[in-house]
Design an enzyme around this catalytic site. Structure first.
Site, PDB file in Angstrom:
ATOM      1  N   HIS A 172       0.820  -1.221   0.000  1.00 15.73           N
ATOM      2  CA  HIS A 172       0.000   0.000   0.000  1.00 15.73           C
ATOM      3  C   HIS A 172       0.856   1.275   0.000  1.00 15.73           C
ATOM      4  O   HIS A 172       2.033   1.237   0.244  1.00 15.73           O
ATOM      5  CB  HIS A 172      -1.051  -0.021   1.122  1.00 15.73           C
ATOM      6  N   GLU A 173       0.195   2.374  -0.330  1.00 13.85           N
ATOM      7  CA  GLU A 173       0.863   3.681  -0.449  1.00 13.85           C
ATOM      8  C   GLU A 173       2.014   3.657  -1.451  1.00 13.85           C
ATOM      9  O   GLU A 173       3.041   4.301  -1.247  1.00 13.85           O
ATOM     10  CB  GLU A 173       1.382   4.158   0.922  1.00 13.85           C
ATOM     11  N   GLY A 174       1.820   2.929  -2.541  1.00 12.55           N
ATOM     12  CA  GLY A 174       2.869   2.850  -3.556  1.00 12.55           C
ATOM     13  C   GLY A 174       3.710   1.603  -3.338  1.00 12.55           C
ATOM     14  O   GLY A 174       4.473   1.522  -2.370  1.00 12.55           O
TER      15      GLY A 174
END
Lengths: 597, 267
Positions: free
Chosen positions: A439-441
């Site tokens: 998550h978040e990239g």
């Protein structure tokens, strides 16, 4: 003794002896603070996590949320935990006084949050998401939106979410399709979102979703995406709340973070889902990205915390579990020794230590640069810190997740057969950890961000700032009497990375961007190894300084030197072949064709 | 009726720390030991805050010790106490001396109630409250507890376990005693010492920590109080309890009986 979650002495050492975080209180913005409030806040979160969050960790993992009649029911323990966690002041700790925060430095907030994350990442997750949503409202919301939504978010009466992802738009957020149609003072939203953490629950009065959507007629791609505030319940004419046509058609069943629901959200199925624009139209992704450093460092901190708690569990186990004898002991009747007596177990523990405490220094260093980027006294110092922060962010996001996963696997290995059983906790942390590289990239995206954007930023200025930091660390280490071999190793590796970067940049500037980015993941890995080596050299220098002045706990300091030696002498040289392969442009995975698999 | 409450906050070793006795037996190894507020005092602070929330008044927190005891005063202030008094003293103290110092603070502050932990978890003496009551000639209620459980609704609502009478002149205190609970009434001013099951202390908060910084703390040098600071109890030597021997298996009941009677001499 129960698992301490994070090593208190080690944390204090990195914060104050290595990074000098006490000096933050000298900046005017933090003038109301001092070491006393920093330590009091960290201590409070530590105690809360040990007493309240950690005992609820296994129950939350065992009984994930359920969907009943369209509403999510989370573990009942969360109803008790949530208000208490909010009362501590976790959500707005680092926000300015004028919006109801306590203006504590991001560095200290992160140090305190590490305990909460290590104790129970899912329970803390609700607070982290709410902080993030509130920060977006604070930074980009109109005065009316701030007036209405900020206080209840900060108090935890409402919780926040980040509703970005759609089934066809995960890593590729410019592909979001959710629509926003102008109507009076608001927009009518329609579309669906997936993997929305905390997307519904029964612990707060309301949920505030920060939603990416396209205003009708907006251009395709990034520039057509705007940010909206979409509450689960909206304010009715009579002053009460009414439904806002936000529904939950499904829950995602996850392997980790099981206490935190991940939901599918349907917006505007009845054509009556109202959202309010946050910031400027078409700037939704830009606004989100302005928060991205903060969000990504938080993911890195979660990676460190999840590896930390498992590391400490495996230390306790290795010191307690008798198994086997020294290889030179031939007497089958002699008592068995604790497994920590076996060198290979110590190898695994030291690797975990190097990853956990290297990662700890990394995320704290990044947070420190965030504080300086916002509040350092001169524009030049702020600019410098911002460049360094931007450069460190993809590393701080991905290293703890990737190496933390290895470290979590070692915790299982040390527990042997018991580690493989779900009666013991290490397997739960391994499951939790995996999220952090997604998550978040994803890690892949971090690699492209680092090589394609960050090291090239400011005409290579960011990379030279890192070079200066490394040089100053080497000088500090030399003064402190750190082994010259370690200092040389870091100097050489930094030079190698510099040369490799120039070469790859040359390929990019020559027009072959694919060739430049071909090895971005490998580049991220070797770059991260060097950055962490820099932070280990700093820790070694601080340990030597403390030993010379007979300060600090001698065992802790010796442990620091051992882990520094491991990283600088064992791990750092491993980048050599990786650097060579990247320079050479070895292209097996560029050439391989889908049909060959 | 508003209550003025004096409450104690002693700095003690964190029980989570590993405590080792120095090789020469003169004390414990303090290096690497964490410190915190005596957990029984924390219960006393919580009770004081609940009484104040219900009846109004003021909570004054006192600690005796080196400068570092300021941390424990600030911790109580961060929980919600109004002001602090640090009686500075380096060197050994015993319950007799501590009660003499508290006696002076009582004289100065004239509280309606003194709340203390029943004992501190370092030396486990359990004497200060009793000595203080005797010195002042006041009623005492030791080991304050309550009939409701710590999971009860009253506890969730942070109701005080110690109950102030309608006329504001006495307290009803449920005491924990061998074999159960006993309820006593005690006239104010009174000395109450707190036991484990009286309440679950609250956590402070970050806003509380920030407010605590600005709350007044008076520093008094112990020697200025006109109290004989020489301890009456001399600690000759500390030693760790003997290592536990491993257990053993017996073949049958007669052998067990023989060992219990002959070797352990417990029958």
């Amino acid at each position: 003794m129960a698992n301490p979650l994070v090593d208190d002495r080690g944390l204090s050492f990195v914060l104050y002896d290595v990074l000098g975080a006490a000096d933050l209180a000298r900046l005017p913005h933090f003038a109301d603070h001092g070491r006393e409030t920093f330590d009091a806040w960290i201590d409070l979160c530590r105690r809360f996590s040990r007493d309240v969050l950690y005992p609820a960790y296994r129950p939350l993992d065992e009984d994930p949320p359920v969907l009943v009649g369209g509403a999510v029911k989370v573990h009942p323990l969360l109803r008790e935990i949530w208000p208490r966690m909010c009362e501590l002041g976790v959500i707005a700790a680092s926000r300015p006084f004028e919006v109801g925060g306590q203006q504590i430095p991001a560095t200290i907030a992160l140090a305190a949050n590490l305990y909460l994350m290590a104790g129970n990442c899912a329970a803390y997750g609700f607070a982290g998401l709410t902080s993030g949503a509130a920060h977006l409202v604070e930074a980009f919301g109109s005065p009316a939106l701030r007036e209405r939504w900020l206080a209840p978010l900060h108090e935890g009466r409402f919780a926040g979410t980040m509703a970005l992802t759609e089934p066809q738009a995960g890593s590729s957020l410019s592909d979001v399709r959710t629509r926003a149609t102008p109507s009076d003072d608001h927009f009518l939203l329609s579309g669906s979102k997936i993997f929305i953490s905390g997307g519904d629950q029964d612990i707060t009065e309301n949920v505030v979703h920060m939603v990416l959507a396209r205003i009708d007629g907006a251009p395709p791609g990034t520039k057509g995406v705007s940010l909206f505030l979409v509450p689960k319940l909206r304010l009715a004419e009579d002053g009460g709340f009414e439904g806002n046509d936000v529904s939950v058609p499904g829950l995602v069943h996850k392997i980790g973070w099981r206490g935190l629901p991940s939901v599918i959200l349907a917006l505007g199925e009845s054509g009556d889902c109202r959202g309010w624009l946050v910031g400027e139209p078409g700037r939704g992704l830009a606004h989100m990205f302005q928060m991205m450093n903060e969000a990504r460092i938080m993911v890195g901190a979660n990676g460190v915390a999840t590896a930390s708690v498992a590391y400490l569990e495996s230390i306790a186990y290795a010191k307690d579990r008798p198994q086997g004898r020294s290889v030179t002991d031939r007497n089958p009747l002699s008592p068995q020794v604790p497994i920590v007596e076996h060198a290979d177990v110590r190898r695994m523990l030291l690797r975990q230590k190097a990853i956990v405490e290297g990662g700890l220094a990394l995320v704290l260093q990044a947070a420190l640069q965030a504080d300086l980027a916002a509040h350092a006294p001169t524009p030049e110092k702020r600019r410098r810190a911002q460049l360094l922060l931007d450069l460190l962010t993809p590393v701080a996001k991905s290293f703890p997740a990737e190496k933390g996963f290895e470290s979590n696997a070692l915790a299982i290995q040390i527990h042997g057969g018991y580690g493989y059983s779900s009666e013991y906790l290490p397997e739960t942390w391994l499951r939790d950890q995996k999220l952090n590289s997604i998550h978040e990239g994803t890690t892949g995206i971090q690699g492209m961000d680092l090589l394609g954007r960050k090291v090239m930023a400011d005409g290579g200025g960011a990379l030279s700032i890192l070079g200066e930091e490394v040089a100053s660390a080497c000088a500090r280490a030399a003064r402190a009497g750190v082994d010259p071999l370690w200092i040389e190793a870091l100097g050489r590796a930094t030079a190698d990375v510099g040369a490799l970067t120039m070469e790859l940049a040359g390929r990019g500037m020559g027009g072959d961007v694919d060739a430049m980015l071909l090895h971005s993941s490998d580049y991220l890995e070797l770059f991260s190894t060097v950055v962490v080596a820099w932070l280990w050299l700093l820790q070694a220098a601080a340990a030597k300084e403390a030993l010379a002045e007979a300060r600090g706990h001698p065992d802790m300091l010796q442990g620091k030197l051992a882990a520094a030696a491991y990283w600088l002498r064992f791990e750092l040289p491993r980048i050599g072949p990786l650097v060579a392969t990247c320079r050479e442009g070895e292209d097996s995975y560029a050439r391989v064709r889908p049909e060959w698999f | 009726m508003p209550l003025k409450i004096l409450v104690t906050a002693k700095r003690v070793e964190d029980p989570e720390s590993k405590i080792k006795v120095k090789p020469d037996g003169t004390g414990i190894v303090t290096d690497g030991v964490n410190y915190k507020m005596n957990p029984f005092d924390e219960i006393a602070v919580e009770e004081a805050l609940r009484l104040k929330e219900k009846h109004g008044g003021e909570v004054v927190v006192a600690s005796i010790g080196a400068d570092k005891s300021m941390t424990e005063i600030r911790a109580a202030l961060a929980m919600g106490a109004d002001r602090g008094i640090l009686v500075k003293h380096d060197g050994p103290l015993d319950p007799f001396v501590v009660s003499a110092i508290l006696d002076k603070l009582f004289e100065k502050e004239k509280p309606d109630l003194v709340l203390l932990g029943k004992q501190s978890i370092d030396d486990d003496q359990n004497q200060v409250g009793q000595y203080l009551a005797e010195r002042r000639g006041l009623g005492q209620a030791t080991f304050a507890s309550k009939t409701e459980s710590l999971e009860s609704e009253a506890e969730q609502k942070k109701q005080p376990g110690v109950v102030l009478a309608a006329d504001g002149k006495s307290l009803r205190v449920v005491r924990e005693v061998d074999g159960g609970l006993v309820t006593v009434d005690v006239s104010l001013p009174a000395i109450v010492t707190c036991d484990l099951r009286l309440n679950k202390p609250r956590f402070a908060s970050l806003p509380g920590i920030m407010k605590a910084k600005k709350k007044p703390v008076e520093e008094i040098v112990a020697a200025s109080l006109g109290v004989d600071l020489a301890p009456k109890v001399a600690v000759k030597k500390l030693s760790e309890p003997p290592k536990r021997q491993g257990g053993l298996k017996v073949a049958d009941v007669p052998e067990l009986y023989a060992k219990l009677k002959g070797e352990a001499k417990v029958l």
